[in-house]
Enzyme design. Sequence first.
Site, PDB file in Angstrom:
ATOM      1  CG  MET A  93      -1.981  -1.134   1.153  1.00 45.20           C
ATOM      2  SD  MET A  93      -2.996  -1.127  -0.353  1.00 45.20           S
ATOM      3  CE  MET A  93      -4.048   0.278   0.008  1.00 45.20           C
ATOM      4  NE  ARG A  94       6.022   3.372   2.205  1.00 46.99           N
ATOM      5  CZ  ARG A  94       6.027   4.555   2.793  1.00 46.99           C
ATOM      6  NH1 ARG A  94       5.119   4.850   3.692  1.00 46.99           N
ATOM      7  NH2 ARG A  94       6.942   5.458   2.496  1.00 46.99           N
ATOM      8  CG  LEU A  96       7.191   0.651  -4.975  1.00 48.87           C
ATOM      9  CD1 LEU A  96       7.161  -0.546  -5.901  1.00 48.87           C
ATOM     10  CD2 LEU A  96       8.112   0.405  -3.782  1.00 48.87           C
ATOM     11  CG  HIS A 112      -5.247  -1.223  -9.612  1.00 44.88           C
ATOM     12  ND1 HIS A 112      -5.043  -0.494  -8.454  1.00 44.88           N
ATOM     13  CD2 HIS A 112      -6.328  -0.675 -10.227  1.00 44.88           C
ATOM     14  CE1 HIS A 112      -5.954   0.458  -8.395  1.00 44.88           C
ATOM     15  NE2 HIS A 112      -6.743   0.376  -9.441  1.00 44.88           N
ATOM     16  N   GLY A 146       4.572   6.524 -11.212  1.00 45.35           N
ATOM     17  CA  GLY A 146       3.154   6.888 -11.315  1.00 45.35           C
ATOM     18  C   GLY A 146       2.324   5.776 -10.713  1.00 45.35           C
ATOM     19  CD  GLU A 177      -7.137  -8.517  -7.081  1.00 37.25           C
ATOM     20  OE1 GLU A 177      -6.116  -8.605  -6.380  1.00 37.25           O
ATOM     21  OE2 GLU A 177      -8.029  -7.682  -6.846  1.00 37.25           O
TER      22      GLU A 177
HETATM   23  C1  GRF Z   1      -5.935  -6.656  -3.968  1.00 39.98           C
HETATM   24  O1  GRF Z   1      -7.241  -6.299  -4.314  1.00 39.98           O
HETATM   25  C2  GRF Z   1      -4.933  -6.048  -4.928  1.00 39.98           C
HETATM   26  O2  GRF Z   1      -5.435  -5.918  -6.210  1.00 39.98           O
HETATM   27  C3  GRF Z   1      -4.706  -4.684  -4.304  1.00 39.98           C
HETATM   28  O3  GRF Z   1      -4.738  -4.904  -2.927  1.00 39.98           O
HETATM   29  C4  GRF Z   1      -5.506  -6.058  -2.622  1.00 39.98           C
HETATM   30  C5  GRF Z   1      -4.600  -6.970  -1.861  1.00 39.98           C
HETATM   31  O4  GRF Z   1      -5.254  -8.085  -1.381  1.00 39.98           O
HETATM   32  N1  GRF Z   1      -3.472  -4.124  -4.792  1.00 39.98           N
HETATM   33  P1  GRF Z   1      -4.427  -9.270  -0.735  1.00 39.98           P
HETATM   34  O5  GRF Z   1      -3.573  -8.653   0.387  1.00 39.98           O
HETATM   35  O6  GRF Z   1      -3.602  -9.902  -1.790  1.00 39.98           O
HETATM   36  O7  GRF Z   1      -5.476 -10.176  -0.164  1.00 39.98           O
END
Ligand code: GRF
Length: 223
Positions: A93-94, A96, A112, A146, A177
Amino acid sequence: MKGKTPVGVLISGSGTNLQALLDACQSEDYPARIAVVISNRPRAYGLERAQEAGIPTAVIPAKNYPDRQRHEQAISALLHEHGVEWVACAGYMRILSAAFVDEWAGRTLNIHPALLPAFPGLDGQGQALTHGVQIAGATVHLVTEGSDTGPIIVQGATGVLPNDTRDSLQERILALEHILYPRALRWAVEGRILPQIDNRVDIQLAENESRYLWHAPTKADGE
Ligand code: GRF
């Protein structure tokens, strides 16, 4: 056979994508292995997932460093220590900085929860609902400077249902994902991602492979 390529995974939270990668790496014919998992948050559940799988972990909180550069240098040093060749951000969550992105240019992936270039930044799922889009999804891309702007590698999509909440949509997107990320990482370490002009990449696809995935919602999803 060539050994598996060492990958470093950066996380901040629950680590379900990390789990998907760990599971994929269990297969003998999967070409990558997770060499180290680094979290900026000490309580990230993903750390437990990695430990359970016997993977080295480290917590490197930003607040322990005087600035972003020093924080990222510590991360980078640890990645090198573990011989990492590719970096996978999985819910890290940062943002880079340019220095880190440059050092690992063309060797860093991110996932994402939106169909980029729509809805970059925080809460892709919430943004999709707010805008009333009828198709939502997830994207794996190469990391460039970005936020969520790098070349798109693979995308997965699902329909948005009239009664979807953020949670129900997130659940369907996460399921996508977990299929997309191992697929993209395979292409990455196999050297099958070929940079083109204009922020695009081509992928050398095998016959049964595709750069997209579609999940049609069923009754179980509330359709
Ligand atoms: C996911 O939705 C990913 O796309 C986003 O953050 C979430 C991470 O989920 N970047 P997890 O920690 O993999 O469960």
